[in-house]
Design a protein around this motif. Sequence first.
Motif, PDB file in Angstrom:
ATOM      1  N   LEU A  95       1.276  -3.188  12.860  1.00 55.12           N
ATOM      2  CA  LEU A  95       1.646  -4.338  12.276  1.00 55.12           C
ATOM      3  C   LEU A  95       0.112  -4.441  11.569  1.00 55.12           C
ATOM      4  CD1 LEU A  95       4.812  -4.642  12.718  1.00 55.12           C
ATOM      5  CD2 LEU A  95       4.310  -7.325  12.615  1.00 55.12           C
ATOM      6  N   ASN A  96       0.225  -4.315  10.130  1.00 53.53           N
ATOM      7  CA  ASN A  96      -1.013  -4.162   9.376  1.00 53.53           C
ATOM      8  C   ASN A  96      -0.721  -5.401   8.424  1.00 53.53           C
ATOM      9  OD1 ASN A  96      -3.576  -2.787   8.672  1.00 53.53           O
ATOM     10  ND2 ASN A  96      -2.551  -1.216   8.840  1.00 53.53           N
ATOM     11  N   ILE A  97      -1.179  -6.465   8.654  1.00 51.08           N
ATOM     12  CA  ILE A  97      -0.973  -7.659   8.038  1.00 51.08           C
ATOM     13  C   ILE A  97      -1.791  -7.998   7.246  1.00 51.08           C
ATOM     14  CG2 ILE A  97      -0.568 -10.067   8.139  1.00 51.08           C
ATOM     15  CD1 ILE A  97       0.189  -9.673  10.901  1.00 51.08           C
ATOM     16  N   CYS A  98      -2.050  -8.100   5.712  1.00 52.15           N
ATOM     17  CA  CYS A  98      -2.468  -8.381   4.577  1.00 52.15           C
ATOM     18  C   CYS A  98      -1.725  -9.962   4.079  1.00 52.15           C
ATOM     19  CB  CYS A  98      -2.346  -6.963   3.576  1.00 52.15           C
ATOM     20  SG  CYS A  98      -2.399  -6.067   4.391  1.00 52.15           S
ATOM     21  N   VAL A  99      -3.137 -11.271   4.104  1.00 50.44           N
ATOM     22  CA  VAL A  99      -3.358 -12.352   3.404  1.00 50.44           C
ATOM     23  C   VAL A  99      -3.293 -11.766   1.990  1.00 50.44           C
ATOM     24  CG1 VAL A  99      -3.369 -14.480   3.515  1.00 50.44           C
ATOM     25  CG2 VAL A  99      -2.990 -12.966   5.530  1.00 50.44           C
ATOM     26  N   THR A 100      -1.946 -12.372   0.908  1.00 50.57           N
ATOM     27  CA  THR A 100      -2.645 -12.016  -0.547  1.00 50.57           C
ATOM     28  C   THR A 100      -3.226 -13.700  -0.960  1.00 50.57           C
ATOM     29  OG1 THR A 100      -0.422 -13.336  -1.353  1.00 50.57           O
ATOM     30  CG2 THR A 100      -0.441 -10.412  -1.151  1.00 50.57           C
ATOM     31  N   ASN A 101      -2.893 -14.307  -0.670  1.00 48.96           N
ATOM     32  CA  ASN A 101      -3.420 -15.837  -0.870  1.00 48.96           C
ATOM     33  C   ASN A 101      -2.566 -15.986  -2.008  1.00 48.96           C
ATOM     34  OD1 ASN A 101      -4.978 -18.151  -0.014  1.00 48.96           O
ATOM     35  ND2 ASN A 101      -6.739 -17.410  -0.493  1.00 48.96           N
ATOM     36  N   VAL A 105      -4.051  -9.455  -8.283  1.00 49.42           N
ATOM     37  CA  VAL A 105      -4.862  -8.486  -7.519  1.00 49.42           C
ATOM     38  C   VAL A 105      -4.437  -7.671  -6.058  1.00 49.42           C
ATOM     39  CG1 VAL A 105      -6.132  -8.980  -9.875  1.00 49.42           C
ATOM     40  CG2 VAL A 105      -6.110 -10.140  -7.967  1.00 49.42           C
ATOM     41  N   LEU A 106      -4.361  -9.054  -5.395  1.00 51.65           N
ATOM     42  CA  LEU A 106      -5.285  -8.830  -4.131  1.00 51.65           C
ATOM     43  C   LEU A 106      -3.205  -7.670  -3.418  1.00 51.65           C
ATOM     44  CD1 LEU A 106      -6.640 -11.829  -2.072  1.00 51.65           C
ATOM     45  CD2 LEU A 106      -7.198  -9.644  -2.446  1.00 51.65           C
ATOM     46  N   GLU A 107      -2.287  -8.537  -4.398  1.00 52.63           N
ATOM     47  CA  GLU A 107      -1.012  -7.935  -3.786  1.00 52.63           C
ATOM     48  C   GLU A 107      -0.846  -6.469  -3.375  1.00 52.63           C
ATOM     49  OE1 GLU A 107       2.789 -10.322  -4.303  1.00 52.63           O
ATOM     50  OE2 GLU A 107       3.203  -8.843  -5.411  1.00 52.63           O
ATOM     51  N   SER A 108      -1.414  -6.358  -5.083  1.00 55.78           N
ATOM     52  CA  SER A 108      -2.120  -5.018  -5.581  1.00 55.78           C
ATOM     53  C   SER A 108      -2.567  -3.774  -4.897  1.00 55.78           C
ATOM     54  CB  SER A 108      -1.999  -5.525  -6.698  1.00 55.78           C
ATOM     55  OG  SER A 108      -1.724  -4.014  -7.436  1.00 55.78           O
ATOM     56  N   GLU A 109      -4.084  -4.389  -3.755  1.00 52.13           N
ATOM     57  CA  GLU A 109      -4.978  -3.803  -3.581  1.00 52.13           C
ATOM     58  C   GLU A 109      -4.110  -3.478  -3.033  1.00 52.13           C
ATOM     59  OE1 GLU A 109      -8.520  -5.142  -3.759  1.00 52.13           O
ATOM     60  OE2 GLU A 109      -9.175  -6.044  -5.433  1.00 52.13           O
ATOM     61  N   TYR A 110      -3.871  -4.401  -2.191  1.00 50.16           N
ATOM     62  CA  TYR A 110      -2.930  -4.193  -0.475  1.00 50.16           C
ATOM     63  C   TYR A 110      -1.574  -3.178  -0.727  1.00 50.16           C
ATOM     64  CZ  TYR A 110      -5.333  -7.954   1.698  1.00 50.16           C
ATOM     65  OH  TYR A 110      -6.355  -8.617   2.421  1.00 50.16           O
ATOM     66  N   VAL A 111      -1.714  -2.983  -1.606  1.00 49.57           N
ATOM     67  CA  VAL A 111       0.401  -2.257  -1.391  1.00 49.57           C
ATOM     68  C   VAL A 111      -0.972  -0.927  -1.748  1.00 49.57           C
ATOM     69  CG1 VAL A 111       2.006  -1.030  -2.974  1.00 49.57           C
ATOM     70  CG2 VAL A 111       1.748  -3.646  -2.276  1.00 49.57           C
ATOM     71  N   ASN A 112      -1.307  -0.389  -2.743  1.00 48.31           N
ATOM     72  CA  ASN A 112      -3.049   0.532  -2.123  1.00 48.31           C
ATOM     73  C   ASN A 112      -3.392   1.275  -1.405  1.00 48.31           C
ATOM     74  OD1 ASN A 112      -2.446   2.376  -5.246  1.00 48.31           O
ATOM     75  ND2 ASN A 112      -2.976  -0.041  -5.817  1.00 48.31           N
TER      76      ASN A 112
END
Lengths: 344, 344
Positions: A95-101, A105-112
């Motif tokens: 699992l690669n877990i990303c927290v967008t807070n 912008v973070l959500e978008s960056e993380y998707v990329n």
Amino acid sequence: MNKPVTIKDIAKKFKCSPSTVSRALNNHPSINEDTRRNLQEYAQKVGYQRNQVSLSLLNKKTATIGVIVPTINNYHESAIIEGIEAVLQPLGFTLNICVTNEQYVLESEYVNKLLSNRVEGIFLSVSQETYDSGHYEHLEQIKKRSIPLIFIDREYEGFATGSVIIDDYHGAFSAVEHLVKMGRKRIAHLKGPNGMAVAEERLRGYVECLKKYDLPVDEHLILNTNFKVESAIEPVTKLMSLPELPDAVFGVNDQVAIGAMKVIRDKGLSIPGDIAVAGFDNSPISAYIYPSLTSVARPGRQIGIEAAKIFADYLQQSSGKEFSTKHIVLPSELIVRESTMGGG
Amino acid sequence: MNKPVTIKDIAKKFKCSPSTVSRALNNHPSINEDTRRNLQEYAQKVGYQRNQVSLSLLNKKTATIGVIVPTINNYHESAIIEGIEAVLQPLGFTLNICVTNEQYVLESEYVNKLLSNRVEGIFLSVSQETYDSGHYEHLEQIKKRSIPLIFIDREYEGFATGSVIIDDYHGAFSAVEHLVKMGRKRIAHLKGPNGMAVAEERLRGYVECLKKYDLPVDEHLILNTNFKVESAIEPVTKLMSLPELPDAVFGVNDQVAIGAMKVIRDKGLSIPGDIAVAGFDNSPISAYIYPSLTSVARPGRQIGIEAAKIFADYLQQSSGKEFSTKHIVLPSELIVRESTMGGG
DNA sequence: CAAAAAATTTCAAACGTTTGCGAATGCTAT
DNA sequence: ATAGCATTCGCAAACGTTTGAAATTTTTTG
């Protein structure tokens, strides 16, 4: 960082080809028993660890999936992640877990980043800002690559893909109905952020229930919060200074309900005597605080499990089919406790 | 899964070499302005995303770090992860989060998987079972590869590597000392699992403080829990049936303290009137429950930040140096609230 | 206009592993 | 002795990208 020992290193040592080493380590039948044993023993001894990165490149499979969540800082979110882990870990996935807070912008960056890392699936709980902005180009990217995308908890309705959510509407409805049946007539609602589906659905459950029982929907009794305990303090304080007090408060989650309880107590009012309080989440402590909190149970772990199953099923068939657009709505169950018991 | 467009695809389309495409996309100076623009526009149009996997293989750098924790299901752990994210996300790192559920086998498997995935660093909070078993071969593996290893929160003391923990001893000491100064004489302790450093340190703080004030250390007042709220119920119930009741309870964390509060209330006793209660963690709701809970603040986010900084500093120097064995002990601070105020 | 310089592009190798196919070896049966 | 077969192993390509050096083209200069 010590250079990890590679198959080539071993091959050189044994004056054989990398193919032989590879086959030996993978128990390929066409390898001599002796050489196989020797190579395996040596590999063990020098602590050889196959390089997954090169394998991923070769097989175009990373055995990694991305999980993007607004926060992991509360019971519900982490329960979801645990559920996903429980299903996918045994299948060898990481699992690669990303927290967008809650930031777009973070959500978008993380998707990329996840797409760039060639994850094999993405579990996404849409962030608040994304709802606000209405930007969904990053999701189009996922679709374009036809990577399995599964909404967990918070979905974007205009998007045809798998999703697992709970029945927020009926959960809220049942909580409010319970309050009504306990004789409450002026029920306030601490709502979540505008535009967010879970918040809107709970608000709708609240409103529809009031309508069903011919109770007025009073705008002054509907107040904004951001799910956090602190965010309940100011609105509830305002509520407590109204000429006519509410006799019940329904919080969009347990956190704000607990915040409300504090303000109510500080005002010298009793719970549930003067004001009943109900929350949403059935977080572990809700049963243990005083008075124990009536709350709508939200099966976080189950959400994670169901979402992971959708993904696992898709892998199973693997017949190049389109990804599932199955929508699973898990039921939510009202847990009645002290904070709403007894007459108003 | 659609095949992602590659640099080769683009090169073929433009009848040029992959090198040119690569350089164009990376704004290499020795590329003609026109071709650069054309290639970039085309890449944009077809949604090219560089394949990080191949890059990782080439550069032997994955920009990924592993985080192994026993659970993410509570405030403290997730705060740590947020702290790590906060530092490492801007540096381009991705977090690979693994939940061991306190199991040694999972911890060991995860270490192997992470090493196999060529993570550039590992943050580890040692699981309960690992403490019990005393097996640390998996950690030797990490050392052998000389991958930066940083203990967070729970360390294995025999291992020379970086670590960030909090001062559990003094935190517990100050909580108990506060209880003593409020006139409490029979202070019970709900301790954590045996062998776990954080639990042992807090127990030590409790014991040493009692000794300092010439109070007896009574084995009957020291009871086991597993950090979870439910695990406090049975021991505290037993405690409440002692011939001589305690006049204070110090919990190894807020969860068990809250569990204790429930049992005490159910017995018809008052908090803090009859029994004072203190916890550990200063979790967000501790300020909002009733009575608000005295607790030792534990800067989870800060732990994550400091741990990530150790790692980031190591990267910075990158002079092939040995990895830091810096031990950071963050102070813990007692937050006094209603649950211990007023005389005993 | 030729030669030198500058600009632009291509070649080839490398990262670590797997795998189909062909090659080499040893053995058996005729 | 030799064809045929089984066993065991190596070659080479592939995954996608970058990069130093070489090759090509264009521009400048005398």
